[in-house]
Design a protein around this motif. Structure first.
Motif, short mmCIF file in Angstrom:
data_model
loop_
_atom_site.label_atom_id
_atom_site.label_comp_id
_atom_site.label_asym_id
_atom_site.label_seq_id
_atom_site.Cartn_x
_atom_site.Cartn_y
_atom_site.Cartn_z
N LEU A 24 -1.95 31.11 27.58
CA LEU A 24 -2.16 32.09 26.52
C LEU A 24 -2.07 33.52 27.03
O LEU A 24 -1.78 34.44 26.27
N HIS A 81 -4.17 29.74 19.43
CA HIS A 81 -5.61 29.45 19.47
C HIS A 81 -5.96 28.34 18.49
O HIS A 81 -6.84 27.50 18.78
N TRP A 138 -11.98 32.53 17.48
CA TRP A 138 -11.21 33.69 17.97
C TRP A 138 -10.35 34.26 16.85
O TRP A 138 -10.17 35.47 16.76
N ARG A 174 -1.54 35.54 19.29
CA ARG A 174 -2.31 34.42 19.83
C ARG A 174 -3.08 33.61 18.80
O ARG A 174 -3.69 32.60 19.13
N SER A 206 -12.35 28.41 20.21
CA SER A 206 -10.93 28.67 19.98
C SER A 206 -10.66 29.00 18.52
O SER A 206 -9.93 29.94 18.21
N GLU A 241 -4.48 26.94 27.76
CA GLU A 241 -5.39 28.08 27.70
C GLU A 241 -4.99 29.14 28.73
O GLU A 241 -5.03 30.34 28.47
#
Length: 349
Positions: A244, A256, A278, A252, A275, A241
């Motif tokens: 990222l 994710h 997103w 991403r 996650s 994380e």
């Protein structure tokens, strides 16, 4: 949300609002840290992920602007280009690809040709045709590694072995000199038992590429092996994380998805849902990945005992991604939850 992200996501589709009768290009520019914007008549010479190069009119001065300063682009389009955009918006993906193919045959501007190829890639991804998406994407970036819409690269972000129709082509891509082809080929073959070692070696080599897009995608692709091994730890997921932040924001979505998969494995369902969510909230380049992420987010929310919220997300997934296999799974979960809620509760006497 994030200005640079939204600009890059939106620009592909802004051309549909441009009148074909427009005699020249125009760009709307908002310099960083300035209030207001300017509309500049010009001829667009090139347009990449990082910058746009134009010849200003009437002076003829050639100038380059960072893409982050571009609010909107206006450019003439062919009838076929406009038709393809309408069909894409209406989810008529096969027809859109046909229209874009016709547009590509008569379009001479290199940067617009890349835009059309990007739209064809997006339509193929929406259909789940990763082979056709890969071929179009490779042409798009062949002579322009800094091409916009690099987020359309058709990589596999699953951890199970699947018989991809692109597997035969991927074997050739894996040994190609082009890093984009290597990356796509390694991604497809990473879960294939006969090619996993070669694919992993290729990804580890690409993880040192000077091209940041290639480098970061290769590094995060390797996370799939850790998830397949099944011994992932919370500390490792937390490190992912943090890492990222090194991945370009437009790229991403896949990472994710893997992060959400890892949190779900550890039954940390709140973090898994965040996650997964997103992706459909901030990213729209690959509808199939967005649909699967939305479905998995609903699964995580259901695992938390939030049945009402999970039901709403299943319903949204089914409505929003009508062309995705995730839709059928969402419909099954809707039916299961609805039947369970309609059953009378039994009370002890």
């Amino acid at each position: 949300m994030r200005a640079f992200l939204l600009i890059n996501l939106a620009l592909v589709f802004l051309f549909q609002n441009t009148a074909s009768s427009c005699a020249q290009d125009k760009i709307e520019v908002r310099p960083d840290h300035h209030v207001g914007q300017a509309t500049l008549p010009c001829t667009i010479l090139d347009f990449t992920q990082s910058e746009i190069k134009v010849k200003l009119l009437p002076s003829g001065t050639v100038k380059t602007y960072p893409s982050s300063e571009i609010v909107k682009v206006h450019t003439p389009q062919t009838e076929q280009h406009q038709q393809g955009l309408e069909q894409l918006q209406n989810e008529e993906y096969e027809k859109a690809i046909e229209s874009f193919s016709e547009a590509l045959n008569i379009e001479n501007r290199l940067w617009v040709r890349r835009e059309i190829l990007a739209l064809m890639t997006k339509a193929a991804l929406a259909l789940g045709d990763n082979l056709k998406a890969a071929l179009r994407f490779q042409i798009m970036v062949e002579n322009e590694p800094d091409a916009r819409s690099f987020d359309l690269i058709p990589l596999d972000w699953g951890i199970k072995d699947t018989l991809s129709p692109a597997r035969n082509a991927a074997q050739n891509w894996l040994t190609d000199q082009d890093e984009v082809k290597q990356l796509i080929g390694a991604s497809i073959l990473l879960t294939a038992p006969d090619y996993q070692a070669q694919a992993e070696a290729t990804l580890r080599s690409l993880a040192t590429s000077p091209q940041i897009n290639i480098q970061q995608l290769a590094r995060t692709q390797l996370w799939r092996l850790r998830l397949r091994a099944g011994d992932i730890s919370l500390l490792e997921l937390q490190r992912w994380e943090r890492n990222l932040n090194q991945v370009p924001e437009l790229l991403r979505a896949g990472p994710h998805f893997l992060l959400g998969t890892g949190y779900a494995m550890l039954e940390r369902h709140g973090q898994a849902a965040a996650s997964f969510l997103w992706i459909p909230l901030a990213e729209n380049s690959n509808p199939q990945l967005s649909a699967e992420a939305s479905l998995k987010a609903a699964d995580s929310i259901l695992a938390m005992g939030q049945t009402v919220n999970a039901l709403r997300l299943y319903q949204e997934t089914a409505a929003r991604y009508s062309k995705s296999p995730a839709r059928q799974m969402a419909l099954q979960m809707i039916d299961q939850i609805t039947k369970a809620s309609s059953q009378p509760t039994t009370q002890d006497n």
